[in-house]
Write a protein that holds these residues in place. Structure first.
Motif, PDB file in Angstrom:
ATOM      1  N   ARG A 143       0.752  -1.153   0.107  1.00  0.00           N
ATOM      2  CA  ARG A 143       0.075   0.136  -0.098  1.00  0.00           C
ATOM      3  C   ARG A 143       0.894   1.290   0.054  1.00  0.00           C
ATOM      4  O   ARG A 143       0.494   2.323  -0.496  1.00  0.00           O
ATOM      5  N   SER A 198      -9.352  -3.765  -4.015  1.00  0.00           N
ATOM      6  CA  SER A 198      -9.190  -3.349  -2.790  1.00  0.00           C
ATOM      7  C   SER A 198     -10.069  -1.879  -2.772  1.00  0.00           C
ATOM      8  O   SER A 198     -10.478  -1.340  -1.743  1.00  0.00           O
ATOM      9  N   ASP A 221     -10.731  -4.476   0.669  1.00  0.00           N
ATOM     10  CA  ASP A 221     -10.042  -3.227   1.446  1.00  0.00           C
ATOM     11  C   ASP A 221      -9.733  -3.375   2.733  1.00  0.00           C
ATOM     12  O   ASP A 221      -8.437  -3.085   3.210  1.00  0.00           O
ATOM     13  N   GLN A 222     -10.460  -4.156   3.636  1.00  0.00           N
ATOM     14  CA  GLN A 222     -10.255  -4.231   4.883  1.00  0.00           C
ATOM     15  C   GLN A 222      -9.412  -5.661   5.171  1.00  0.00           C
ATOM     16  O   GLN A 222      -9.318  -5.757   6.519  1.00  0.00           O
ATOM     17  N   SER A 249      -6.333  -6.415   4.772  1.00  0.00           N
ATOM     18  CA  SER A 249      -4.883  -6.021   4.923  1.00  0.00           C
ATOM     19  C   SER A 249      -4.511  -4.597   4.939  1.00  0.00           C
ATOM     20  O   SER A 249      -4.999  -3.930   4.240  1.00  0.00           O
ATOM     21  N   ASP A 250      -3.797  -4.305   6.114  1.00  0.00           N
ATOM     22  CA  ASP A 250      -3.337  -2.912   6.376  1.00  0.00           C
ATOM     23  C   ASP A 250      -2.059  -2.806   5.319  1.00  0.00           C
ATOM     24  O   ASP A 250      -1.486  -1.743   4.775  1.00  0.00           O
ATOM     25  N   GLU A 251      -1.276  -3.772   5.008  1.00  0.00           N
ATOM     26  CA  GLU A 251      -0.197  -3.503   4.063  1.00  0.00           C
ATOM     27  C   GLU A 251      -0.235  -3.929   2.739  1.00  0.00           C
ATOM     28  O   GLU A 251       0.436  -3.230   1.928  1.00  0.00           O
TER      29      GLU A 251
END
Length: 471
Positions: free
Chosen positions: A315, A343, A350-351, A353-355
């Motif tokens: 991201r 995403s 989209d939810q 992974s934060d990476e």
């Protein structure tokens, strides 16, 4: 007919929908689904990428047809229905991304001026001066590209119709049936009406309908298939994977025998009725002895192979992305034919992974299998490179990737397809207790396949209950 035995050949969404309908209409019947793949669901499939399960086949369904959304609700998964965060698509052509003109009907623009930029000034002027079809109102089926090109110019076909049809069929506009693939335009053609006016009317009708056009399932369309299989098993339906239906035999009394298993050790399974919900080629093979006319017609249906390349990119440094993705006209000579910013399109993705940010690209069209001969690593590099080129900047590092190949995945509705299907059904009608279903007949989308499976199951149930009453 609580003791009836029914075999459904094929564990894709058509076969699973047929089994679901049978379980409702024939309570207590022994229903067995025979699926040749390693897991049921067909092109509704999940895979683990960057530690997350995500769709690697179909990832959305048309919500304005009731069959798919309705089946999700029937199996008790209505709370999982979701809709895209954005459906704003682009066309990557002539070196840059252009917003897909609003109000198009399978690429035919309602307002030609909105395509300026994607089309040159001369091409816009040609499309604005819609010409009549030679010979007046259409009487027989023709190729989509031939008809639209004659009336609006070849550029509308090359830059708009081709990428949209390619996204659905992985085929070519100048070979696909107008009647089967774009029935709305076919009806306009029969009346000799304006194509652009028809597109405007369709856009106005769509704008007046507040319901979302597309839907998905939280966890993926592959999760929908898994939940449907669970629901079937809870009803007592036997769903078997890794089972190849090799031969169909007519029993001397009434009913059928399906031969499965390895050739050295075949297994015979008797049934009162059979639904063949597999692609045209295996259906043709199974029907050869019993309905040679149908078998010959089915053998003539060609299929396109394709691959879905899913990238999990970092991201960090990704920046803003335009809409939900883009389509690619074949005329531009690129390797990929479309890309989806998963995403950005689906909140549940989209939810995950934060990476990682998930992007997918599709490769392969009918009779264009050269790119599919490349190893997975090359397809991953191709997808990353061309998505970067379309965005005008290099994608962040790829954290993980997966290539899902769909060999012979999409039937090609050639000119005359509807008439071909009518001949197949007329031939199969002479075989009591046997029905056909699937993407080869009346539509390749998930709702159409569900409708096909359930219609076949309804016919089987009617036959069996009628046969029981006669007996």
């Amino acid at each position: 007919m609580s003791s009836a035995r029914v075999i459904v050949v094929g564990g894709g969404i058509s076969g699973l929908a047929a089994a679901w309908e049978l379980s409702q209409r024939l309570p207590g019947a022994h229903i067995r689904v025979l699926d040749a793949s390693d897991r049921p669901g067909g092109k509704l499939r999940l895979a683990s990428i960057a530690g997350q399960r995500i769709d690697v086949g179909a990832e959305s369904m048309l919500a304005r047809r009731p069959e798919a959304v309705g089946l999700v609700e029937e199996i008790g998964a209505a709370d999982l229905l979701t809709h895209p965060a954005t459906t704003a698509a682009n066309v990557w052509s002539r070196g840059r991304l252009h917003p897909l003109p609003k109000g198009t009907l399978m690429g035919v623009p309602g307002v030609v001026e909105t395509a300026r930029g994607l089309l040159t000034d001369d091409e816009v002027d040609r499309a604005a001066h819609e010409e009549p079809w030679t010979g007046g109102p259409l009487e027989d089926d023709v190729a989509v590209g031939d008809y639209v090109g004659a009336r609006l110019g070849s550029a509308v076909v090359d830059r708009l119709v081709e990428p949209l049809l390619g996204g659905v069929y992985a085929g070519h506009a100048r070979r696909l049936s107008l009647q089967a693939c774009v029935p709305g335009l076919f009806e306009v053609a029969r009346s000799g009406g304006s194509l652009t006016a028809a597109a405007r009317a369709a856009a106005a009708a769509g704008a007046a309908n507040p319901a979302p056009v597309f839907a998905g399932v939280v966890g993926g369309m592959g999760r929908f298939a898994e939940l449907l299989v669970d629901a079937l098993r809870a009803r007592g339906v036997e769903v078997c994977s890794g089972v190849i239906a090799r031969e169909l035999r007519r029993r001397s009394g009434r009913g059928w025998t399906m031969v499965t298993g390895p050739r050295p050790a075949p297994e015979s399974i008797d049934a009162d009725a059979v639904v063949l919900a597999v692609p045209a080629t295996p259906t043709s093979r199974l029907l050869g002895e019993h309905a040679p006319e149908a078998a010959e017609e089915l053998a003539g249906i060609e299929y396109a192979s394709m691959a879905i390349v899913t990238l999990a990119v970092a991201r960090e440094g990704l920046g803003e992305l335009p809409g939900s993705g883009f389509l690619v006209p074949p005329v531009d000579g690129r390797g990929i034919k479309a890309s989806t910013f998963s995403s950005a399109k689906w909140p549940w993705v989209d939810q995950l992974s934060d990476e990682a940010f998930f992007v997918r690209a599709s490769v392969g069209r009918a009779d264009e299998e050269a790119d599919l001969q490349r190893p997975d690593e090359e397809l991953v590099r191709l997808a990353a490179r061309e998505v970067s080129e379309a965005l005008g900047r290099t994608l962040p590092p790829v954290l993980d990737a997966q290539v899902q190949r769909w060999g012979g995945g999409l039937p090609q509705y050639a000119v005359g397809h509807r008439a071909r299907v009518a001949r197949v059904r007329a031939s199969v009608a002479d075989l009591p207790g046997l029905e056909v279903a699937g993407a080869a007949y009346d539509g390749v989308g998930i709702p159409a396949c569900i409708a096909s499976g359930r219609t076949a199951a309804e016919a089987v149930a009617t036959h069996l209950t009628g046969a029981g009453e006669e007996g």
